[in-house]
Design an enzyme around this catalytic site. Structure first.
Site, mmCIF file in Angstrom:
data_model
loop_
_atom_site.group_PDB
_atom_site.id
_atom_site.type_symbol
_atom_site.label_atom_id
_atom_site.label_comp_id
_atom_site.label_asym_id
_atom_site.label_seq_id
_atom_site.Cartn_x
_atom_site.Cartn_y
_atom_site.Cartn_z
ATOM 1 N N HIS A 104 0.825 -1.224 0.000
ATOM 2 C CA HIS A 104 0.000 0.000 0.000
ATOM 3 C C HIS A 104 0.862 1.278 0.000
ATOM 4 O O HIS A 104 2.073 1.215 0.180
ATOM 5 C CB HIS A 104 -0.981 -0.009 1.182
ATOM 6 C CG HIS A 104 -1.656 -1.341 1.371
ATOM 7 N ND1 HIS A 104 -2.684 -1.771 0.543
ATOM 8 C CD2 HIS A 104 -1.414 -2.372 2.233
ATOM 9 C CE1 HIS A 104 -3.049 -2.984 0.927
ATOM 10 N NE2 HIS A 104 -2.296 -3.388 1.936
ATOM 11 N N GLU B 216 -1.184 0.542 8.195
ATOM 12 C CA GLU B 216 -0.414 -0.566 7.618
ATOM 13 C C GLU B 216 0.691 -0.040 6.695
ATOM 14 O O GLU B 216 1.806 -0.547 6.709
ATOM 15 C CB GLU B 216 -1.347 -1.497 6.831
ATOM 16 C CG GLU B 216 -0.608 -2.653 6.172
ATOM 17 C CD GLU B 216 -1.504 -3.499 5.274
ATOM 18 O OE1 GLU B 216 -2.718 -3.225 5.209
ATOM 19 O OE2 GLU B 216 -0.982 -4.426 4.633
ATOM 20 N N HIS C 213 3.178 -6.941 4.351
ATOM 21 C CA HIS C 213 1.854 -6.442 4.732
ATOM 22 C C HIS C 213 1.598 -6.690 6.217
ATOM 23 O O HIS C 213 2.323 -7.457 6.872
ATOM 24 C CB HIS C 213 0.762 -7.165 3.921
ATOM 25 C CG HIS C 213 0.669 -6.710 2.504
ATOM 26 N ND1 HIS C 213 -0.318 -5.879 2.053
ATOM 27 C CD2 HIS C 213 1.480 -6.954 1.430
ATOM 28 C CE1 HIS C 213 -0.137 -5.639 0.755
ATOM 29 N NE2 HIS C 213 0.949 -6.283 0.346
ATOM 30 N N GLU D 185 2.090 -11.514 5.706
ATOM 31 C CA GLU D 185 1.225 -10.748 6.615
ATOM 32 C C GLU D 185 1.897 -10.918 7.969
ATOM 33 O O GLU D 185 1.783 -11.962 8.613
ATOM 34 C CB GLU D 185 -0.199 -11.319 6.622
ATOM 35 C CG GLU D 185 -0.916 -11.265 5.282
ATOM 36 C CD GLU D 185 -1.470 -9.871 4.927
ATOM 37 O OE1 GLU D 185 -1.249 -8.922 5.703
ATOM 38 O OE2 GLU D 185 -2.112 -9.752 3.876
HETATM 39 ZN ZN ZN Z 1 -1.997 -5.125 3.086
#
Ligand code: ZN
Length: 272
Positions: free
Chosen positions: A64, A101, A158, A237
């Site tokens: 992102h 994030e 992430h 993640e």
């Molecule tokens: Zn993400």
């Protein structure tokens, strides 16, 4: 008296130098050659171990962009995702305290970049800033980011955002075998995923308790970031940002340093 002292000092200074010369001459006359080689060998191997990633190219994809939420028309547009189309990007998640994030992935990525460069690798990032007035890149660009530079590995970083009560821990996502998109990389990507999981566990981090299988691994065919890569790739993640314990680690420098150290170890294990 002064002259006598000076003479004594001169003798004392010259004597050891002479002795040292004699010593060296003796070495050279005897097994000098081999002594030099033996002394040279450890120095050379030390240099090699200091730069174990010399000549390697690693792409880090910090998930992102901080400003994605300010550009909904840009990030909602559909882009190629590997035989289908998908939104350019999303806003990403955040901790309950509002730590984004994008900022987490950016900071871990910069720490990882420093570690990998210190080990001799060339590092490319898919974004070069973490700013509210920027967006993207889209997932197709992130997916292809390692292809032209022939990266040895590409890692997307992430943080997850699960509201399931008690959901915590990390998981590593690798591409499934999806012809023709990932058939060339799914095996090596799985190996990278296993190395990444091992390195994270090795730093005391626990695998996610809310992902099917419960072993910290997930295989997906719906992610452009993985589907469009021609080099070994995984998405991590690193924790569930909506979980208090994970958020505590993810919002602190020491926690982020732990993630970066683990990922550097994973890369080193994989490409080494
Ligand atoms: Zn993400």
């Amino acid at each position: 008296m002064t002259k006598l002292l000076a003479l004594l000092v001169a003798v004392l200074l010259v004597a050891p130098v002479g002795a040292a010369h004699a010593g060296r001459s003796a070495d050279a006359g005897g097994s000098g050659g081999s002594v030099v080689e033996v002394r040279g060998a450890p120095a050379t191997s030390l240099e090699t171990t200091e730069k174990p990633l010399d000549g390697k190219v690693i792409v880090i994809d910090p998930g992102h962009q901080l400003g994605n939420h300010n550009f909904p028309e840009k990030i909602n547009r559909l882009v190629p995702a590997g035989g289908f189309r998908k939104e350019c990007n999303t806003t990403g998640t955040a901790t309950n305290g509002g730590y984004p994030e994008a900022t987490f992935t950016w900071r871990v990525s910069k720490l990882l970049q420093a570690r990998l460069e210190h080990l001799g690798a060339k590092v490319r990032l898919t974004r070069v800033a973490n700013r509210e007035d920027r967006w993207g890149p889209c997932v197709d660009a992130r997916g292809r980011a390692g292809n032209k530079v022939h990266a040895d590995a590409k890692i997307s970083i992430h943080g997850d955002g699960s509201y399931t009560a008690g959901a915590h821990g990390f998981h590593v996502i690798a591409p499934t075998d999806r012809r023709p998109w990932t058939h060339d990389i799914y095996r090596t990507s799985k190996r990278l995923a296993l190395d990444t999981r091992a390195a994270l566990k090795g730093r005391g981090l626990t695998v996610a308790n809310y992902i099917a299988g419960g072993n910290g691994l997930d295989f997906r065919s719906d992610l452009a970031t993985l589907n469009l890569s021609d080099v070994p790739t995984v998405m991590v993640e690193l924790g569930n940002m909506r979980n208090a314990g994970d958020a505590h680690r993810m919002t602190r420098p020491a926690g982020r340093a732990t993630y970066a150290a683990a990922l550097a170890a994973a890369v080193r294990r994989f490409v080494g």
